[in-house]
Design a protein around this motif. Structure first.
Motif, mmCIF file in Angstrom:
data_model
loop_
_atom_site.group_PDB
_atom_site.id
_atom_site.type_symbol
_atom_site.label_atom_id
_atom_site.label_comp_id
_atom_site.label_asym_id
_atom_site.label_seq_id
_atom_site.Cartn_x
_atom_site.Cartn_y
_atom_site.Cartn_z
ATOM 1 N N GLY A 1 2.777 13.693 6.409
ATOM 2 C CA GLY A 1 1.335 13.700 6.144
ATOM 3 C C GLY A 1 0.522 13.718 7.418
ATOM 4 O O GLY A 1 1.068 13.773 8.528
ATOM 5 N N LYS A 2 -0.779 13.676 7.264
ATOM 6 C CA LYS A 2 -1.634 13.672 8.450
ATOM 7 C C LYS A 2 -2.898 12.846 8.226
ATOM 8 O O LYS A 2 -3.275 12.564 7.073
ATOM 9 N N ALA A 3 -3.504 12.484 9.329
ATOM 10 C CA ALA A 3 -4.713 11.643 9.261
ATOM 11 C C ALA A 3 -5.836 12.253 10.087
ATOM 12 O O ALA A 3 -5.586 12.920 11.098
ATOM 13 N N PHE A 4 -7.044 12.022 9.632
ATOM 14 C CA PHE A 4 -8.259 12.421 10.357
ATOM 15 C C PHE A 4 -8.944 11.131 10.800
ATOM 16 O O PHE A 4 -9.344 10.313 9.962
ATOM 17 N N ILE A 5 -9.035 10.941 12.107
ATOM 18 C CA ILE A 5 -9.574 9.683 12.652
ATOM 19 C C ILE A 5 -10.672 10.016 13.654
ATOM 20 O O ILE A 5 -10.493 10.907 14.493
ATOM 21 N N THR A 6 -11.784 9.300 13.566
ATOM 22 C CA THR A 6 -12.841 9.528 14.554
ATOM 23 C C THR A 6 -13.304 8.198 15.155
ATOM 24 O O THR A 6 -13.122 7.133 14.557
ATOM 25 N N ALA A 7 -13.908 8.294 16.324
ATOM 26 C CA ALA A 7 -14.467 7.102 16.992
ATOM 27 C C ALA A 7 -15.716 7.502 17.760
ATOM 28 O O ALA A 7 -15.788 8.604 18.317
ATOM 29 N N ALA A 8 -16.684 6.602 17.777
ATOM 30 C CA ALA A 8 -17.915 6.840 18.538
ATOM 31 C C ALA A 8 -17.720 6.391 19.985
ATOM 32 O O ALA A 8 -17.147 5.327 20.247
ATOM 33 N N LEU A 9 -18.187 7.205 20.912
ATOM 34 C CA LEU A 9 -18.083 6.913 22.338
ATOM 35 C C LEU A 9 -19.484 6.688 22.918
ATOM 36 O O LEU A 9 -20.435 7.392 22.541
ATOM 37 N N ASN A 10 -19.572 5.774 23.843
ATOM 38 C CA ASN A 10 -20.843 5.518 24.553
ATOM 39 C C ASN A 10 -22.033 5.470 23.591
ATOM 40 O O ASN A 10 -23.069 6.078 23.827
ATOM 41 N N SER A 11 -21.820 4.750 22.487
ATOM 42 C CA SER A 11 -22.824 4.677 21.426
ATOM 43 C C SER A 11 -23.162 3.220 21.130
ATOM 44 O O SER A 11 -22.675 2.658 20.138
ATOM 45 N N PRO A 12 -23.954 2.595 21.980
ATOM 46 C CA PRO A 12 -24.300 1.192 21.704
ATOM 47 C C PRO A 12 -25.048 1.081 20.385
ATOM 48 O O PRO A 12 -25.922 1.894 20.100
ATOM 49 N N HIS A 13 -24.656 0.113 19.592
ATOM 50 C CA HIS A 13 -25.309 -0.086 18.302
ATOM 51 C C HIS A 13 -25.138 -1.547 17.912
ATOM 52 O O HIS A 13 -24.278 -2.235 18.464
ATOM 53 N N GLU A 14 -25.929 -1.975 16.969
ATOM 54 C CA GLU A 14 -25.922 -3.393 16.615
ATOM 55 C C GLU A 14 -24.563 -3.865 16.107
ATOM 56 O O GLU A 14 -24.286 -5.067 16.114
ATOM 57 N N ASP A 15 -23.696 -2.956 15.639
ATOM 58 C CA ASP A 15 -22.406 -3.378 15.116
ATOM 59 C C ASP A 15 -21.237 -2.656 15.796
ATOM 60 O O ASP A 15 -20.155 -2.586 15.242
ATOM 61 N N ILE B 1 0.868 -1.187 0.000
ATOM 62 C CA ILE B 1 0.000 0.000 0.000
ATOM 63 C C ILE B 1 0.904 1.237 0.000
ATOM 64 O O ILE B 1 1.766 1.385 0.883
ATOM 65 N N GLU B 2 0.717 2.096 -0.972
ATOM 66 C CA GLU B 2 1.556 3.301 -1.039
ATOM 67 C C GLU B 2 1.110 4.309 0.024
ATOM 68 O O GLU B 2 -0.068 4.710 0.049
ATOM 69 N N PRO B 3 2.018 4.727 0.898
ATOM 70 C CA PRO B 3 1.640 5.771 1.864
ATOM 71 C C PRO B 3 1.304 7.062 1.118
ATOM 72 O O PRO B 3 1.966 7.417 0.150
ATOM 73 N N LEU B 4 0.253 7.741 1.582
ATOM 74 C CA LEU B 4 -0.183 8.988 0.940
ATOM 75 C C LEU B 4 -0.200 10.118 1.972
ATOM 76 O O LEU B 4 -0.218 9.868 3.184
ATOM 77 N N PRO B 5 -0.191 11.370 1.490
ATOM 78 C CA PRO B 5 -0.100 12.483 2.441
ATOM 79 C C PRO B 5 -1.310 12.626 3.350
ATOM 80 O O PRO B 5 -1.201 13.230 4.425
ATOM 81 N N PHE B 6 -2.460 12.080 2.932
ATOM 82 C CA PHE B 6 -3.661 12.250 3.768
ATOM 83 C C PHE B 6 -4.400 10.915 3.916
ATOM 84 O O PHE B 6 -4.566 10.179 2.933
ATOM 85 N N VAL B 7 -4.827 10.665 5.147
ATOM 86 C CA VAL B 7 -5.580 9.443 5.449
ATOM 87 C C VAL B 7 -6.794 9.826 6.288
ATOM 88 O O VAL B 7 -6.699 10.655 7.205
ATOM 89 N N VAL B 8 -7.926 9.231 5.931
ATOM 90 C CA VAL B 8 -9.173 9.500 6.648
ATOM 91 C C VAL B 8 -9.752 8.159 7.094
ATOM 92 O O VAL B 8 -9.755 7.191 6.329
ATOM 93 N N SER B 9 -10.211 8.103 8.341
ATOM 94 C CA SER B 9 -10.887 6.886 8.825
ATOM 95 C C SER B 9 -11.956 7.318 9.827
ATOM 96 O O SER B 9 -11.656 7.659 10.969
ATOM 97 N N VAL B 10 -13.174 7.326 9.352
ATOM 98 C CA VAL B 10 -14.265 7.929 10.124
ATOM 99 C C VAL B 10 -15.170 6.860 10.737
ATOM 100 O O VAL B 10 -15.755 6.048 10.021
ATOM 101 N N GLU B 11 -15.261 6.884 12.066
ATOM 102 C CA GLU B 11 -16.114 5.972 12.828
ATOM 103 C C GLU B 11 -15.931 4.514 12.412
ATOM 104 O O GLU B 11 -16.890 3.813 12.099
ATOM 105 N N VAL B 12 -14.666 4.112 12.411
ATOM 106 C CA VAL B 12 -14.311 2.724 12.119
ATOM 107 C C VAL B 12 -13.883 2.003 13.401
ATOM 108 O O VAL B 12 -14.252 0.856 13.631
ATOM 109 N N LEU B 13 -13.135 2.694 14.243
ATOM 110 C CA LEU B 13 -12.494 2.055 15.400
ATOM 111 C C LEU B 13 -13.463 1.271 16.281
ATOM 112 O O LEU B 13 -13.140 0.175 16.752
ATOM 113 N N GLU B 14 -14.640 1.828 16.511
ATOM 114 C CA GLU B 14 -15.582 1.187 17.435
ATOM 115 C C GLU B 14 -16.175 -0.105 16.862
ATOM 116 O O GLU B 14 -16.824 -0.860 17.583
#
Lengths: 84, 298
Positions: free
Chosen positions: B234-248, B201-214
């Motif tokens: 480069g830099k990355a934008f990463i998010t995670a949901a907290l205290n958010s029970p959900h089916e997955d 996988i070629e590293p790129l200057p920007f990486v986004v990963s939105v609400e994947v971690l949970e």
């Protein structure tokens, strides 16, 4: 007020934390302070728990549709309890 | 003029009563800019009544499911046990569920959920702005979901080119369709592949990963893999949901610090962070779902 409505009124009072609520069939979300979508879901879940019934997602949503009111909830509940 | 938004809100009022409040609330909260942006988005993403009704149905199912689980969650503060494999079987590999309910509902939540929209504003202000200033605007979007954040980048930056990664073929198909609607699909390459095992996988200057971690059992290992995809400087934008029970939702983040600590443990440097909550806490619901976003460098 019949028994079903009286029990439903108790649930409303508990969920909305307001002992002054006097339930009438023509009441809508505009008549009770704080009856937004979030509280609607809290209310439904409390009703399910109190009466031992389960509402489908579409039923829950439809009760918030334009034109629906407390009377709609009473009718649906009575049907589920076999009293309708 | 926001005629399409007005039309859809009217349908929400008549047919999807549970959703109308979000329209009203966000019009008041975010004003004209939200209305115009949402209207434009709806016109492109949901081209007719059948499509936006599908989205409203999915959104309704989503919020009812979340609320049911939140009620149970308030009692003991834990998620119901779930493995990634179970979530995959139940949701991600279920084509009908994904294409007709889950993804359309999630997509529309980007504008209807207060904390989702606040994250979009944060993303635009602090991440997209830096991308716009970069000569190399290539990016990876890992766990594309609906493809919403890829579409935001490609719509905002005509020079950007992206790679979308997901383990669900339905997510990738949904994303490709969304990007086609915006006319940006030719600047995007989809990968049905696991970033932890995919070769070269070629590293790129920007990486986004939105609400994947949970959604993962081992988010730290994922974050370490994600870091390898960020090019030096480069830099990355990463998010995670907290205290958010959900089916997955598998991994339970309880506090913002849980996310920050884990991101740092993966070797990232936190440059900026932002928290947004779904609604204020109430007596019945003291634990409120939120999302934590971080902008990180290597």
């Amino acid at each position: 007020m019949d028994e079903l409505r009286a029990q439903l009124q108790e649930v409303f009072r508990e969920v909305f934390d307001d002992e002054e609520i006097a339930l009438r069939d023509e009441m809508t979300g505009n008549d009770i302070e704080g009856w937004d979508s979030l509280m609607h879901l809290n209310l439904i879940i409390a009703v399910e728990s109190r009466f031992g019934v389960k509402f489908a997602t579409s039923e829950i949503s439809n009760l918030r549709n334009d034109g629906e009111n407390v009377g709609s909830m009473v009718s649906l509940l009575a049907k589920k309890l076999g009293r309708g | 003029m926001c005629g399409y938004l007005d039309e859809i809100q009217e349908v929400a009022r008549k047919e999807f009563g549970l959703t109308e409040g979000s329209f009203i609330k966000n019009r008041k909260l975010f004003g004209r800019a939200w209305e115009q942006e949402f209207d434009s988005f709806l016109r492109a993403a949901f081209v007719d009544g059948a499509e936006y009704r599908k989205a409203l149905t999915g959104y309704t199912t989503y919020i009812v499911d979340v609320m049911r689980q939140l009620v149970a969650f308030q009692k003991d503060g834990t998620y119901a046990p779930l493995t990634y494999e179970e979530a995959t079987h139940k949701v991600y590999q279920n084509e009908d569920r994904m294409m007709n309910e889950y993804l359309p509902g999630h997509l529309i939540s980007q504008f209807l959920w207060v904390h989702h929209y606040r994250h979009l504003l944060f993303f635009r202000t602090f991440f997209l702005r830096d991308m716009a200033l970069s000569a190399d605007q290539r990016f990876h979007d890992v766990g594309v979901g609906t493809g919403f954040y890829s579409s935001v980048i490609l719509n905002g930056l005509p020079g950007a080119r992206g790679h979308g990664w997901d383990l669900s073929p339905h997510s990738l198909k949904f994303t490709e369709r969304l990007l086609s609607r915006f006319g940006t699909a030719e600047r995007y390459t989809s990968h049905l592949s696991d970033i932890l095992t995919a070769p070269d996988i070629e590293p790129l200057p920007f990486v986004v990963s939105v609400e994947v971690l949970e959604h993962l059992e081992d988010p730290l290992t994922f974050l370490i893999g994600l870091r390898k995809m960020v090019a030096p400087g480069g830099k990355a934008f990463i998010t995670a949901a907290l205290n958010s029970p959900h089916e997955d939702h598998v991994y339970h983040y309880r506090t913002e610090l849980d996310v920050l600590d884990q991101v740092r443990a993966a070797g990232f440097h936190v440059e900026n962070a932002f928290s947004a909550y779904a609604y204020p806490p109430t007596k019945r619901s003291p634990l409120v779902p939120s999302v934590e976003a971080v902008i990180v460098t290597t």
